[in-house]
Write a protein that holds these residues in place. Sequence first.
Motif, mmCIF file in Angstrom:
data_model
loop_
_atom_site.group_PDB
_atom_site.id
_atom_site.type_symbol
_atom_site.label_atom_id
_atom_site.label_comp_id
_atom_site.label_asym_id
_atom_site.label_seq_id
_atom_site.Cartn_x
_atom_site.Cartn_y
_atom_site.Cartn_z
ATOM 1 N N ASP A 144 12.027 -59.884 30.645
ATOM 2 C CA ASP A 144 11.958 -58.618 29.926
ATOM 3 C C ASP A 144 10.581 -58.003 30.161
ATOM 4 O O ASP A 144 9.590 -58.432 29.570
ATOM 5 C CB ASP A 144 12.185 -58.846 28.422
ATOM 6 C CG ASP A 144 12.501 -57.543 27.702
ATOM 7 O OD1 ASP A 144 12.190 -56.473 28.257
ATOM 8 O OD2 ASP A 144 13.057 -57.596 26.592
ATOM 9 N N ARG A 146 10.004 -54.607 29.940
ATOM 10 C CA ARG A 146 9.985 -53.245 29.411
ATOM 11 C C ARG A 146 8.715 -53.000 28.595
ATOM 12 O O ARG A 146 7.977 -53.918 28.277
ATOM 13 C CB ARG A 146 11.209 -53.008 28.523
ATOM 14 C CG ARG A 146 12.546 -53.143 29.249
ATOM 15 C CD ARG A 146 13.698 -53.117 28.275
ATOM 16 N NE ARG A 146 13.647 -54.270 27.351
ATOM 17 C CZ ARG A 146 14.380 -54.375 26.252
ATOM 18 N NH1 ARG A 146 15.213 -53.400 25.937
ATOM 19 N NH2 ARG A 146 14.289 -55.452 25.497
ATOM 20 N N TYR A 159 14.225 -49.746 33.825
ATOM 21 C CA TYR A 159 14.359 -51.200 33.966
ATOM 22 C C TYR A 159 15.696 -51.713 33.440
ATOM 23 O O TYR A 159 16.320 -52.558 34.109
ATOM 24 C CB TYR A 159 13.198 -51.945 33.302
ATOM 25 C CG TYR A 159 13.299 -53.440 33.558
ATOM 26 C CD1 TYR A 159 13.161 -53.945 34.855
ATOM 27 C CD2 TYR A 159 13.581 -54.338 32.535
ATOM 28 C CE1 TYR A 159 13.284 -55.301 35.112
ATOM 29 C CE2 TYR A 159 13.706 -55.700 32.790
ATOM 30 C CZ TYR A 159 13.553 -56.180 34.071
ATOM 31 O OH TYR A 159 13.682 -57.519 34.333
ATOM 32 N N PRO A 160 16.187 -51.254 32.292
ATOM 33 C CA PRO A 160 17.539 -51.661 31.908
ATOM 34 C C PRO A 160 18.584 -51.322 32.966
ATOM 35 O O PRO A 160 19.515 -52.097 33.196
ATOM 36 C CB PRO A 160 17.779 -50.885 30.608
ATOM 37 C CG PRO A 160 16.416 -50.735 30.027
ATOM 38 C CD PRO A 160 15.516 -50.508 31.205
ATOM 39 N N ALA A 163 18.195 -53.838 35.689
ATOM 40 C CA ALA A 163 18.708 -55.130 35.244
ATOM 41 C C ALA A 163 20.226 -55.167 35.313
ATOM 42 O O ALA A 163 20.820 -56.148 35.773
ATOM 43 C CB ALA A 163 18.231 -55.422 33.823
ATOM 44 N N LYS A 164 20.866 -54.084 34.857
ATOM 45 C CA LYS A 164 22.327 -54.050 34.899
ATOM 46 C C LYS A 164 22.817 -54.045 36.340
ATOM 47 O O LYS A 164 23.805 -54.716 36.669
ATOM 48 C CB LYS A 164 22.850 -52.834 34.154
ATOM 49 C CG LYS A 164 24.364 -52.801 34.097
ATOM 50 C CD LYS A 164 24.969 -52.103 32.903
ATOM 51 C CE LYS A 164 24.398 -52.365 31.577
ATOM 52 N NZ LYS A 164 25.417 -52.618 30.533
ATOM 53 N N ASP A 174 26.358 -57.947 32.927
ATOM 54 C CA ASP A 174 25.164 -57.464 32.255
ATOM 55 C C ASP A 174 24.070 -58.520 32.373
ATOM 56 O O ASP A 174 24.300 -59.622 32.878
ATOM 57 C CB ASP A 174 25.458 -57.175 30.777
ATOM 58 C CG ASP A 174 24.474 -56.199 30.156
ATOM 59 O OD1 ASP A 174 23.518 -55.775 30.840
ATOM 60 O OD2 ASP A 174 24.646 -55.856 28.971
ATOM 61 N N LEU A 177 17.806 -60.164 28.597
ATOM 62 C CA LEU A 177 16.393 -60.110 28.930
ATOM 63 C C LEU A 177 15.623 -61.165 28.139
ATOM 64 O O LEU A 177 15.897 -61.390 26.951
ATOM 65 C CB LEU A 177 15.851 -58.711 28.652
ATOM 66 C CG LEU A 177 16.649 -57.591 29.348
ATOM 67 C CD1 LEU A 177 16.093 -56.227 28.983
ATOM 68 C CD2 LEU A 177 16.671 -57.785 30.857
ATOM 69 N N SER A 187 20.787 -55.510 28.316
ATOM 70 C CA SER A 187 20.198 -54.315 28.908
ATOM 71 C C SER A 187 20.374 -53.098 28.007
ATOM 72 O O SER A 187 19.528 -52.211 27.985
ATOM 73 C CB SER A 187 20.819 -54.037 30.283
ATOM 74 O OG SER A 187 22.187 -53.709 30.158
ATOM 75 N N SER A 188 21.474 -53.059 27.258
ATOM 76 C CA SER A 188 21.707 -51.917 26.355
ATOM 77 C C SER A 188 22.501 -52.350 25.128
ATOM 78 O O SER A 188 23.342 -51.602 24.627
ATOM 79 C CB SER A 188 22.449 -50.796 27.096
ATOM 80 O OG SER A 188 23.686 -51.270 27.611
#
Length: 290
Positions: A144, A146, A159-160, A163-164, A174, A177, A187-188
């Motif tokens: 992670d 972010r 970044y999300p 990552a996805k 998915d 993190l 990621s979300s």
Amino acid sequence: MNMISSERIVYVDGHYGPESQGKVSIFDRGYLFADAIYEVTCIIGGKLVDFDGHMVRLVRSLKELDMPMPMSPQELLAIHRKLIADNNVDEGLIYMQISRGNADRDFNFPSKDTRPVIVMFTQARPVLESPLAKRGLKVITLPDIRWGRRDIKTVQLLYPSMAKNAAYEAGADDAWLVQDGFVTEASSANAYIVTVDGRIVTRGLSSDILHGITRAAVIGFAQEAGYVLKERPFTVAEALEAKEAFITSATSFVMSVLSVDGQMIGDGKIGPVSSRLREIYIDKAVGARI
């Protein structure tokens, strides 16, 4: 003969119009600096799920970034409802982004009288009968990296997104993190495990994670249903030893996680806890939509 346009109607800076005409300035600070926040609200049966909760978080995000509330929640609700009606959306999502506004490029914030810019659009998609919810998720873990204010729902989503995309390339759905050995979130979405003794574990609220609206609702519903819940960080190793794992978000409700980094969680099937919490959420939260 007049042809009916298939374009969505969008809302941009006070105006409704077809999506092909929805444009923002190159000097919009959301474009230049990701100096903007957003909310996404689920639509079921043409109505909004947990709209009031999203408005509470919207106000908080704006305050944390020293941005003014551009209009009242009631006025924002009216725009949401008009877009749903104009686009005839029965089930899907509606996105709202608010940037600090238009100003010549400068790292310093512009003057206080700079007017925020609001953009809204709908997406029609199945939510209740989501294919992923029926199948369950495969996730991988990634560092992670972010920024440190993940509690503010900004549009800083590069970044999300990376990552996805990395998860998809690895054959997963998915990414979870990881920071200092502990899972922060997906990621979300917010992340959870169910221990072998039936306790639900999820990271507590802080600047490390987004304060999920669906998270708050699901935690409340879980406690009402008699589940024991512990808000604390958990490691990837704990997740691999768990009986179940799942995520929550406004776009996914509750979705079971079947594997992490290719290793099966529990029996590798959608578990009874996540399945039951999804049923409860749909019954209560969706039942209270406006």
